[in-house]
Enzyme design. Structure first.
Site, PDB file in Angstrom:
ATOM      1  N   ARG A 164       0.525  -5.270  -6.551  1.00 46.55           N
ATOM      2  CA  ARG A 164       0.633  -6.626  -6.031  1.00 46.55           C
ATOM      3  C   ARG A 164       1.371  -7.483  -7.057  1.00 46.55           C
ATOM      4  O   ARG A 164       1.341  -7.187  -8.250  1.00 46.55           O
ATOM      5  CB  ARG A 164      -0.750  -7.234  -5.830  1.00 46.55           C
ATOM      6  CG  ARG A 164      -1.502  -6.723  -4.633  1.00 46.55           C
ATOM      7  CD  ARG A 164      -2.892  -7.325  -4.635  1.00 46.55           C
ATOM      8  NE  ARG A 164      -2.811  -8.783  -4.696  1.00 46.55           N
ATOM      9  CZ  ARG A 164      -2.624  -9.560  -3.641  1.00 46.55           C
ATOM     10  NH1 ARG A 164      -2.528  -9.032  -2.435  1.00 46.55           N
ATOM     11  NH2 ARG A 164      -2.538 -10.869  -3.754  1.00 46.55           N
ATOM     12  N   CYS A 165       1.993  -8.551  -6.617  1.00 45.79           N
ATOM     13  CA  CYS A 165       2.652  -9.430  -7.583  1.00 45.79           C
ATOM     14  C   CYS A 165       2.673 -10.863  -7.051  1.00 45.79           C
ATOM     15  O   CYS A 165       3.528 -11.234  -6.250  1.00 45.79           O
ATOM     16  CB  CYS A 165       4.080  -8.948  -7.849  1.00 45.79           C
ATOM     17  SG  CYS A 165       4.950 -10.019  -9.018  1.00 45.79           S
ATOM     18  N   GLY A 214       0.833  -1.202   0.000  1.00 46.79           N
ATOM     19  CA  GLY A 214       0.000   0.000   0.000  1.00 46.79           C
ATOM     20  C   GLY A 214       0.864   1.247   0.000  1.00 46.79           C
ATOM     21  O   GLY A 214       1.891   1.294   0.661  1.00 46.79           O
ATOM     22  N   ASP A 219       3.081  -0.852  11.884  1.00 45.23           N
ATOM     23  CA  ASP A 219       3.076  -2.189  12.479  1.00 45.23           C
ATOM     24  C   ASP A 219       4.351  -2.973  12.184  1.00 45.23           C
ATOM     25  O   ASP A 219       4.310  -4.173  11.934  1.00 45.23           O
ATOM     26  CB  ASP A 219       1.847  -2.968  11.998  1.00 45.23           C
ATOM     27  CG  ASP A 219       1.823  -3.121  10.485  1.00 45.23           C
ATOM     28  OD1 ASP A 219       2.617  -2.428   9.809  1.00 45.23           O
ATOM     29  OD2 ASP A 219       1.015  -3.915   9.981  1.00 45.23           O
ATOM     30  N   ARG A 275      -6.248  -3.395  10.003  1.00 48.58           N
ATOM     31  CA  ARG A 275      -6.857  -4.717   9.992  1.00 48.58           C
ATOM     32  C   ARG A 275      -6.345  -5.576  11.142  1.00 48.58           C
ATOM     33  O   ARG A 275      -7.090  -6.313  11.770  1.00 48.58           O
ATOM     34  CB  ARG A 275      -6.573  -5.407   8.651  1.00 48.58           C
ATOM     35  CG  ARG A 275      -7.860  -5.622   7.872  1.00 48.58           C
ATOM     36  CD  ARG A 275      -7.604  -6.085   6.477  1.00 48.58           C
ATOM     37  NE  ARG A 275      -8.008  -5.058   5.516  1.00 48.58           N
ATOM     38  CZ  ARG A 275      -7.483  -4.885   4.323  1.00 48.58           C
ATOM     39  NH1 ARG A 275      -6.510  -5.664   3.920  1.00 48.58           N
ATOM     40  NH2 ARG A 275      -7.913  -3.945   3.536  1.00 48.58           N
ATOM     41  N   THR A 321       4.677   2.390   5.403  1.00 44.98           N
ATOM     42  CA  THR A 321       3.296   1.927   5.587  1.00 44.98           C
ATOM     43  C   THR A 321       2.621   2.825   6.600  1.00 44.98           C
ATOM     44  O   THR A 321       3.260   3.249   7.562  1.00 44.98           O
ATOM     45  CB  THR A 321       3.247   0.474   6.079  1.00 44.98           C
ATOM     46  OG1 THR A 321       1.942   0.218   6.615  1.00 44.98           O
ATOM     47  CG2 THR A 321       4.248   0.190   7.186  1.00 44.98           C
ATOM     48  N   ILE A 322       1.362   3.116   6.398  1.00 48.34           N
ATOM     49  CA  ILE A 322       0.676   3.985   7.358  1.00 48.34           C
ATOM     50  C   ILE A 322       0.346   3.252   8.651  1.00 48.34           C
ATOM     51  O   ILE A 322      -0.048   3.869   9.629  1.00 48.34           O
ATOM     52  CB  ILE A 322      -0.628   4.580   6.778  1.00 48.34           C
ATOM     53  CG1 ILE A 322      -1.646   3.484   6.452  1.00 48.34           C
ATOM     54  CG2 ILE A 322      -0.352   5.413   5.537  1.00 48.34           C
ATOM     55  CD1 ILE A 322      -3.044   4.044   6.208  1.00 48.34           C
ATOM     56  N   ASP A 323       0.515   1.936   8.670  1.00 46.12           N
ATOM     57  CA  ASP A 323       0.002   1.142   9.793  1.00 46.12           C
ATOM     58  C   ASP A 323       0.890   1.152  11.037  1.00 46.12           C
ATOM     59  O   ASP A 323       0.453   0.777  12.118  1.00 46.12           O
ATOM     60  CB  ASP A 323      -0.208  -0.304   9.344  1.00 46.12           C
ATOM     61  CG  ASP A 323      -1.341  -0.429   8.341  1.00 46.12           C
ATOM     62  OD1 ASP A 323      -2.276   0.386   8.404  1.00 46.12           O
ATOM     63  OD2 ASP A 323      -1.296  -1.346   7.500  1.00 46.12           O
ATOM     64  N   MET A 365      -8.266   2.889   9.546  1.00 45.28           N
ATOM     65  CA  MET A 365      -7.550   1.728   9.025  1.00 45.28           C
ATOM     66  C   MET A 365      -6.876   0.948  10.150  1.00 45.28           C
ATOM     67  O   MET A 365      -6.595   1.484  11.212  1.00 45.28           O
ATOM     68  CB  MET A 365      -6.563   2.156   7.964  1.00 45.28           C
ATOM     69  CG  MET A 365      -7.282   2.498   6.661  1.00 45.28           C
ATOM     70  SD  MET A 365      -6.179   2.589   5.224  1.00 45.28           S
ATOM     71  CE  MET A 365      -7.387   2.652   3.885  1.00 45.28           C
ATOM     72  N   ARG A 401      -4.656   7.205   3.220  1.00 45.53           N
ATOM     73  CA  ARG A 401      -3.383   6.806   2.587  1.00 45.53           C
ATOM     74  C   ARG A 401      -2.695   7.953   1.868  1.00 45.53           C
ATOM     75  O   ARG A 401      -1.515   7.851   1.557  1.00 45.53           O
ATOM     76  CB  ARG A 401      -3.631   5.709   1.547  1.00 45.53           C
ATOM     77  CG  ARG A 401      -4.051   4.401   2.109  1.00 45.53           C
ATOM     78  CD  ARG A 401      -3.629   3.260   1.195  1.00 45.53           C
ATOM     79  NE  ARG A 401      -3.877   2.011   1.865  1.00 45.53           N
ATOM     80  CZ  ARG A 401      -3.080   1.476   2.774  1.00 45.53           C
ATOM     81  NH1 ARG A 401      -1.942   2.077   3.103  1.00 45.53           N
ATOM     82  NH2 ARG A 401      -3.388   0.354   3.368  1.00 45.53           N
ATOM     83  N   ASP A 439       5.240  -5.261   5.646  1.00 46.20           N
ATOM     84  CA  ASP A 439       5.663  -6.629   5.943  1.00 46.20           C
ATOM     85  C   ASP A 439       5.613  -7.541   4.722  1.00 46.20           C
ATOM     86  O   ASP A 439       6.498  -8.384   4.549  1.00 46.20           O
ATOM     87  CB  ASP A 439       4.913  -7.206   7.149  1.00 46.20           C
ATOM     88  CG  ASP A 439       3.421  -7.078   7.027  1.00 46.20           C
ATOM     89  OD1 ASP A 439       2.947  -6.631   5.972  1.00 46.20           O
ATOM     90  OD2 ASP A 439       2.723  -7.431   7.989  1.00 46.20           O
TER      91      ASP A 439
END
Lengths: 325, 325, 325, 325
Positions: free
Chosen positions: B75-76, B14, B133, B175, B129-131, B173, B258, B106
């Site tokens: 994505r890949c 993201g 984490d 998850r 990443t904005i998370d 946000m 985001r 991650d």
């Protein structure tokens, strides 16, 4: 010159940025003309219950920049009944309120119109709604702020759309009106705009997605709540079904569109019509909404203001198409 | 000193505000040390396909303030297979790329770890990443901007909540992580915060609504996507069922979190770790993520960075409760 | 556990975004522990004059997002005299205030230190200043907001700099400290940063302008108020004299840096230290400033907090040079 | 229908937010009508030097939200001479440019008028200036953004003014025009507005400060650059001299007023007039500025557009006085 001594002031319906600037203008202008102001809290509901507060110069200090409404707002089913309006009238009489200034949208003015026809209290309305769906004013208080909020939000979404080559369906407010969608769609560089006033938007969108520029990898579609297909989720579902290779995402902007510090233009509009409301009452106006048309104060009877068959300029829809190619 | 001649640089996962500031820092620092930089577009997908562009000082002019990522991201699934990674390796060799800097979260580092173990190309990761984490850094690039975006949005919603005496359930946000919810909940003056890491949040909320201050008429609840009950819609449903007299509303902030111009702190973080990534490669580091811990550059092997059992400070949850009373 | 019954709370020195969030946190936490709070208006000045107001939960409703300080702030020469402090003490006794929480910077804590040594009233300080120039906390309340305000302003200025190929000298706050200039300079992609802590900045800048990249047509230089040459006007004059072919412009950001809605991080910091202040008083702390170091609450005696020989990380100055090439 | 095959497009004069939106609209609309667009960099300067770039759909992707101008702008004394204009004409001929769209203000159109009278190349102008000082359009591109920037800045300053009980003199742009000062003064709740068009402002201000409300402790005065007394520093000096007990501060907003992402209204305006410019050239218009009056596209000969004796509505000055009491 009508002798008005005590203006009852309230906000009603959905809150809109700039309502506080209008409140300030009414209060300060009234005091300038030696008229008292009684704040009525929570719209018609507070009117029927006598939830009144005296207002002075200081009550409206430092509020011009605040979103929402310091007088609060609420729904009131009771006021739709003759008994409710009678209660409201009794409360106004008890508190010596001899005129009203109502800040709100079509629901507000519908109530004002009925009340004004039943009781001898002059009512002046100010257009306070983000929807811009009232006749008798070029813009409603809150609209300019709301469209800026939408555009800032879509600018953020575009960062992601561009980075991920995505198609975003963004839903903006407007159950019956595409006016928020239209201007924000142009300003956001949207691929397409789907609005209640215009039929066949989905086919147009499908057509764009099928035959449009192939090297364009990210796209924004602006959808008004009340558009034909049923809003962003439904539009997204249909797009995804037909164009599964697009990486489609949905965003519902929702309630952020109602809040925030009002824009410069909303504050100026609110200040001007707020002051004009007091002067209109002094000049004997009643049962009219005050707006600004072509930069001049305009007076429109409530029944005309709420008709709102605002026409969408077809050139602007065409413009969206040309500019997003 | 390892002889690195050509760094392959990409963003993956993201997008997050500040990724462009990191890209700029890697490019400019590499050039300072006479190392070439090859931009790899759309992350691992572009790596397998050879979607490479040479980067110079000017390629990163005037991007420090932009959200998203100029290198795009995607994505890949292919890269998860040995064949995909082989294709990527062949492309890198073909273009003489002898080291990689990966900006992402991650998922990005999981891929990097596997690739780094299979092929002799040193990889350095930057936490984008904005998370927030990831282990190995106090903050990830994008987190500070995202929480400011949330708080600005909730400030707008509070205007409406206050004006209408409403209870708002706002979904942010997260998850697997409540870190966005936690800080924004404190900053928004939330009544309660529901996060994945903490069980029994609903009962706590019910308790507050039942026994809390009666003169408090508007309330904000912040809900992380991944919390126990299932997100804002479900929380709203449960609240409305049990407390029908509350005027409850839902807002899903979604993708606006985001995007946007990165905050000062995110740009500084991105600039520092971006420069440090190049220096780390020169110093022989590999398969590590570069973060900042206690204001110092920190090096963390990928396998530790992605463990992310970030603990939630229970004092902060308690703080929310005390301060919203 | 010390028996505190009534905390006197005040803000002093220059206002900073987040002070209101700190006020809210002190008031609500005190009430949670059954301690009364007396608001002291206009800092030490109000303390000597007895300008006190009782505070309850509602006094601090809906202020977490507001810049400035609802308790106001002022200079007070009188408090620097023993007589002034005696008056303050008498007022506190008269109103049964038995502890103080002071939100401010080094001037505030210097006064608090003297007062705390003369009278038996425990004082706890909270770091409220945009300058970030206090020991005992990683960040002061207001700093994060101020640097975001600067960066947003410079982003706007960069639009013009780029469009006109100009060199802009932007002056930011910091009479004795370059901390605002340093982080905002990195985040703004500045060519050079001139700060009080670092000598020879002008020569460095001249060197950059003389030998720097020729294809770079617009440049931003960030200058702290207190830098060697004497601020932006003087720097601009010297640049223009030596490089008349540059189209040089000056911008003094000034007071906008002090205001605005606090950032998420400032609100979280203010909320945490505000709550911790009350708990510290209960635990018998006195004459200490509460900060956050490495994400943990930290207690620093006033005399150490105000020493503020904050060192500037030389790597960051080097970073500016590398990244703006 | 005139056969236009290649439009030369440039921006000139001070940059204004929305210029990029106008550039995008001209380019995309031209392509829609199968007309080529040649970008001319740095206004008339680039025209005389042949600094031309071909533009296609992608050249204007993702620029609608950016401040400044991607075509850059510059002063050009050379174009004021017949020789300079001859060079420009030769360059245009050489590149087969057969029409011009000029985005700028009165300086731009003065040049265009002369050029258009000397050479047979039709020129259409678009009003791009933050000053709003052109006849023939209700608003100029950039004005709405600039007044929002001012109002946001003054909102921040008000936080400090309120907290410290200060009088702030805030200077906004407007050397010959008080239009920025007027609307922002209303929106900022200013005590007084000093503008070039109105004499005796200082006495009015003195009068307010002497006889005004005594319980009002903070005040904002908005001053246009070009007002009678000589700008904010001079106004501040005079106020301080006469009212030494006021804590008076000065803020010059300066260049931040020119930059930033354009507002929704500025983007819509720019998009509409940009598209209309191409259509006007096709319809045979020349030497006219395109604006929007009363929501309709309007065509005004250059010589009328630049007269700019924009009248200030005296009711609005009166309004400021009433509302700030």
């Amino acid at each position: 010159m009508t002798q008005i001594k005590n203006i009852g002031l309230f906000t009603s319906g959905g809150d809109a940025p700039g309502m506080n600037a209008a409140i300030r203008a009414v209060v300060r202008t009234a005091i300038y003309y030696d008229i008292a102001v009684t704040g009525i809290r929570r719209g018609y509901d507070g009117m029927t219950k006598g939830d009144f507060i005296p207002m002075n110069r200081k009550s409206v200090s430092n509020i011009i920049q605040r979103g929402g409404t310091i007088l609060k707002t609420a729904r009131c089913d009771n006021f739709r009944t003759p008994e409710g309006r009678k209660q409201a009238y009794d409360q106004l009489k008890k508190h010596n309120v001899d005129a009203l200034v109502a800040i709100g949208g079509d629901g507000t003015f519908t109530g004002a119109k009925v009340f004004g026809s039943e009781y001898d209290i002059p009512v002046i309305g100010l257009p306070g709604t983000i929807d811009n769906d009232l006749m008798g004013t070029d813009f409603t208080i809150g609209y300019d702020t709301a469209i800026n909020t939408v555009v800032e939000a879509v600018d953020k979404i575009r960062d992601t759309a561009e980075s991920h080559d995505r198609l975003f369906i963004v839903e903006v407010m407007g159950r019956d009106s595409g006016l928020i969608a239209l201007r924000t769609g142009i300003a956001a560089g949207a691929e397409a705009i789907l609005i209640p006033e215009s039929k066949g938007g989905m086919e147009g969108l499908f057509n764009r997605l099928e035959h449009g520029r192939k090297d364009k990898t990210s796209r924004i579609v602006i959808v008004a709540e009340g558009e034909e297909a049923g809003g962003a989720f439904e539009v997204g579902r249909l797009v995804q079904e037909k164009f599964p290779h697009y990486d489609t995402r949905i965003s519902i902007l929702g309630h952020i569109q109602r809040g925030g510090a009002p824009s410069c233009m909303d504050r100026v509009l609110a200040s001007r019509v707020g002051a004009a409301a007091v002067e209109a009452l002094r000049d004997g106006h009643r049962n009219e909404m005050i707006g600004i048309i072509h930069n001049e104060i305009a007076y429109t009877p409530f029944e005309h203001a709420i008709k709102h068959h605002i026409e969408i300029n077809p050139n602007l829809l065409k413009l969206v198409e040309i500019l997003s190619m």
